[in-house]
Motif scaffolding. Sequence first.
Motif, mmCIF file in Angstrom:
data_model
loop_
_atom_site.group_PDB
_atom_site.id
_atom_site.type_symbol
_atom_site.label_atom_id
_atom_site.label_comp_id
_atom_site.label_asym_id
_atom_site.label_seq_id
_atom_site.Cartn_x
_atom_site.Cartn_y
_atom_site.Cartn_z
ATOM 1 N N HIS A 47 0.832 -1.204 0.000
ATOM 2 C CA HIS A 47 0.000 0.000 0.000
ATOM 3 C C HIS A 47 0.866 1.253 0.000
ATOM 4 N N LEU A 48 1.920 1.240 0.796
ATOM 5 C CA LEU A 48 2.819 2.385 0.840
ATOM 6 C C LEU A 48 3.440 2.637 -0.533
ATOM 7 N N GLY A 49 3.877 1.549 -1.195
ATOM 8 C CA GLY A 49 4.472 1.714 -2.514
ATOM 9 C C GLY A 49 3.497 2.274 -3.533
ATOM 10 N N VAL A 50 2.225 1.880 -3.412
ATOM 11 C CA VAL A 50 1.213 2.332 -4.367
ATOM 12 C C VAL A 50 0.805 3.778 -4.102
ATOM 13 N N PHE A 51 0.665 4.159 -2.828
ATOM 14 C CA PHE A 51 0.037 5.433 -2.481
ATOM 15 C C PHE A 51 1.004 6.503 -1.982
ATOM 16 N N LEU A 52 2.291 6.197 -1.876
ATOM 17 C CA LEU A 52 3.218 7.195 -1.342
ATOM 18 C C LEU A 52 3.249 8.455 -2.199
ATOM 19 N N VAL A 53 3.358 8.293 -3.497
ATOM 20 C CA VAL A 53 3.402 9.464 -4.381
ATOM 21 C C VAL A 53 2.081 10.220 -4.335
ATOM 22 N N ARG A 54 0.961 9.466 -4.273
ATOM 23 C CA ARG A 54 -0.341 10.139 -4.188
ATOM 24 C C ARG A 54 -0.425 10.977 -2.924
ATOM 25 N N MET A 55 0.069 10.446 -1.805
ATOM 26 C CA MET A 55 0.006 11.196 -0.558
ATOM 27 C C MET A 55 0.822 12.484 -0.657
ATOM 28 N N ARG A 56 2.002 12.381 -1.262
ATOM 29 C CA ARG A 56 2.820 13.594 -1.411
ATOM 30 C C ARG A 56 2.096 14.664 -2.221
ATOM 31 N N TRP A 57 1.527 14.258 -3.359
ATOM 32 C CA TRP A 57 0.830 15.223 -4.206
ATOM 33 C C TRP A 57 -0.430 15.742 -3.518
ATOM 34 N N ALA A 58 -1.145 14.884 -2.806
ATOM 35 C CA ALA A 58 -2.346 15.329 -2.106
ATOM 36 C C ALA A 58 -2.005 16.383 -1.063
ATOM 37 N N LEU A 59 -0.915 16.166 -0.347
ATOM 38 C CA LEU A 59 -0.502 17.152 0.662
ATOM 39 C C LEU A 59 -0.095 18.479 0.012
ATOM 40 N N LEU A 60 0.600 18.400 -1.123
ATOM 41 C CA LEU A 60 0.976 19.629 -1.832
ATOM 42 C C LEU A 60 -0.240 20.364 -2.367
ATOM 43 N N VAL A 61 -1.170 19.621 -2.952
ATOM 44 C CA VAL A 61 -2.389 20.247 -3.476
ATOM 45 C C VAL A 61 -3.191 20.870 -2.342
ATOM 46 N N ALA A 62 -3.296 20.161 -1.216
ATOM 47 C CA ALA A 62 -4.017 20.713 -0.069
ATOM 48 C C ALA A 62 -3.365 22.007 0.414
ATOM 49 N N ALA A 63 -2.033 22.005 0.484
ATOM 50 C CA ALA A 63 -1.324 23.217 0.914
ATOM 51 C C ALA A 63 -1.578 24.361 -0.053
ATOM 52 N N ALA A 64 -1.558 24.064 -1.357
ATOM 53 C CA ALA A 64 -1.806 25.112 -2.354
ATOM 54 C C ALA A 64 -3.217 25.670 -2.225
ATOM 55 N N LEU A 65 -4.194 24.793 -2.008
ATOM 56 C CA LEU A 65 -5.571 25.262 -1.858
ATOM 57 C C LEU A 65 -5.739 26.117 -0.617
ATOM 58 N N PHE A 66 -5.116 25.725 0.479
ATOM 59 C CA PHE A 66 -5.232 26.544 1.686
ATOM 60 C C PHE A 66 -4.550 27.894 1.505
#
Length: 403
Positions: A47-66
């Motif tokens: 799961h970590l291998g599949v979703f690690l990149v998604r988590m990074r991008w999600a956190l960046l997108v969330a930061a940009a939106l805030f």
Amino acid sequence: MGQAQTAIKTICPWRLETVDHVPSGHDPGMRLLRFSDGLEQAFRRYHLGVFLVRMRWALLVAAALFLLFAALDAISLPQPLRSQVLALRLGLILPALALAWLATYLPRLHGWLQWIGGAASLVCGLGVVGIVGVARAHAFPLPYEGIILVIFAFYFLTGLRFMPAVLCGWATFAAYLGMEELAGTPGHVLLYNAFFVGSANLIGTAGCYFLEYAVRQNFLAQRQLQEMAEKDFLTGLLNRRAFSARAESAWRQAQREKHAVGVAMMDVDYFKRYNDHYGHAAGDDTLRKVAQVIGQHARRPLDIVARYGGEEFVGLWYDVSAQDMQALLERMRAGIAALDLPHAASDAAPRVSISIGLAYLQPQPGEGIEDALRLADVALYLAKEQGRNRVVCKLPDRRDATG
């Protein structure tokens, strides 16, 4: 998944990574989104291998939106509401997102990443609830729908597994209800708002459950395909190709760590005669029983055994003394003899027996696993030449010891 989910028993305790079974879609481990310990740990790495990149991008997108919302707040909100809202966005939410994003690049924290990401997500949810609460205190009509957006992000964008996402979503819902109660929101307004925020959580909970269920199905399917690709269909041991790949990795590790390895070539004595005398069905059954004994003597994580072809087997044992290595192979030979399988056509023994050639060496620069296999093959030839049903050890400097 149908047949792809059929529960299977692995008989490979000597493999680098072991599982008790691969559950089917009807297994409680699937319904409860929790496998047995060994398989669950393997799934979490997957799961970590599949979703690690998604988590990074999600956190960046969330930061940009805030940040965008912070810019909108700076333009549209009156003082002192503006300062309080910006303090929550820039002083609480953005630092939490930044810390979680940095944690994704620290391998030693990856085992805790679900809860780190969950904590950052919860800070975002509670922060948005706080922003709405501050607006209520200043009688400013800030829409509550931002909470719904954050809740959907918990479930579908962040890469959180089911349990952390559910905890974040429902904790945010509870905090929202408490905030509206403290703010004195009229009951009929609160009822509708709570209905929509609660509905968002129900949709998210169901969707996140089915998403993780599908990811677990995919994990099991890939694992089964890997098992099929690496396992010898008759004996359940690794096949020759899988052995070569894993032995090469273990060899390089032994070179780095300056550990000795024992590499053994093993051959069932007079097996062609056995097949001719008892038939191929009996021969296959005998190979399975011999393989089971061999596997029982390679239980440590870096020990590897495989069917090399026909009646020939191969093994690698990591960081074992020469004396212990030879004693282990003698126990293996005795264990096969203890099967007490009659072999009337054998010149070595009245029952099925095995000859073993052992190469014992510490890998040196410029040497490869092929050199060890050649040396073990020489030792096996000597074992056969000396009468079979024995262990012969060959050292790189040509000193040898016979058991």
